[in-house]
Design a protein around this motif. Structure first.
Motif, mmCIF file in Angstrom:
data_model
loop_
_atom_site.group_PDB
_atom_site.id
_atom_site.type_symbol
_atom_site.label_atom_id
_atom_site.label_comp_id
_atom_site.label_asym_id
_atom_site.label_seq_id
_atom_site.Cartn_x
_atom_site.Cartn_y
_atom_site.Cartn_z
ATOM 1 N N UNK A 1 -22.637 58.308 51.443
ATOM 2 C CA UNK A 1 -21.370 57.728 52.282
ATOM 3 C C UNK A 1 -20.545 57.681 51.386
ATOM 4 N N UNK A 2 -19.168 57.436 51.913
ATOM 5 C CA UNK A 2 -18.050 57.094 50.982
ATOM 6 C C UNK A 2 -17.033 55.983 51.700
ATOM 7 N N UNK A 3 -16.369 55.709 50.671
ATOM 8 C CA UNK A 3 -15.387 54.487 50.959
ATOM 9 C C UNK A 3 -14.123 54.637 50.371
ATOM 10 N N UNK A 4 -13.063 55.030 51.271
ATOM 11 C CA UNK A 4 -11.877 55.250 50.981
ATOM 12 C C UNK A 4 -11.114 53.895 50.646
ATOM 13 N N UNK A 5 -10.015 53.468 49.967
ATOM 14 C CA UNK A 5 -9.062 52.429 49.886
ATOM 15 C C UNK A 5 -8.918 51.927 50.988
ATOM 16 N N UNK A 6 -9.177 50.684 51.520
ATOM 17 C CA UNK A 6 -8.550 50.080 52.687
ATOM 18 C C UNK A 6 -9.323 50.385 53.878
ATOM 19 N N UNK A 7 -10.517 50.961 53.665
ATOM 20 C CA UNK A 7 -11.183 51.749 54.962
ATOM 21 C C UNK A 7 -12.798 51.251 54.849
#
Length: 115
Positions: free
Chosen positions: A37-43
């Motif tokens: 998984x990935x998580x970008x800032x604000x997402x």
């Protein structure tokens, strides 16, 4: 219990490549799915790719053709080869393992794509 240790993140220029690794230990005999998984800032955190016990693989549309998920023969380490990286791939990448009804997460590794 399953323990996950990730490695391979870093800073790369657009168009470059990175290979993420995630080593699993503990109750690895019951793993049914390994993924990233990935998580970008604000997402929100999003599923990037996974591989099932039988070898089936799945990719989110935004990485198809650029990323390859694989694992070692012992099925204890999962890899994510990322090519042609784009700035929008910048995120914290998390390894995820599913055993039965339980989800396990790695600590996360930062991938930054920038010139």
């Amino acid at each position: 219990q399953v323990q996950l240790v990730e490695s391979g993140g870093g800073l790369v220029q657009p168009g470059g490549s990175l290979r993420l690794s995630c080593a699993a230990s503990g109750s690895i005999f019951s793993i049914s799915r390994m993924g990233w998984y990935r998580q970008a800032p604000g997402k929100e955190r999003e599923l990037v790719a996974f591989i099932l016990g039988g070898g089936y693989t799945w990719y989110t549309d935004s990485v198809k053709g650029r990323c390859t998920i694989s694992r070692d023969n012992a099925k204890t380490t999962v890899y994510l080869q990322m090519n042609s990286l784009k700035p929008e791939d910048t995120a914290v990448y998390y390894c995820n393992v599913i055993t039965g009804a339980k989800n396990y997460w790695g600590q996360g590794t930062q991938v930054t794509v920038s010139s």
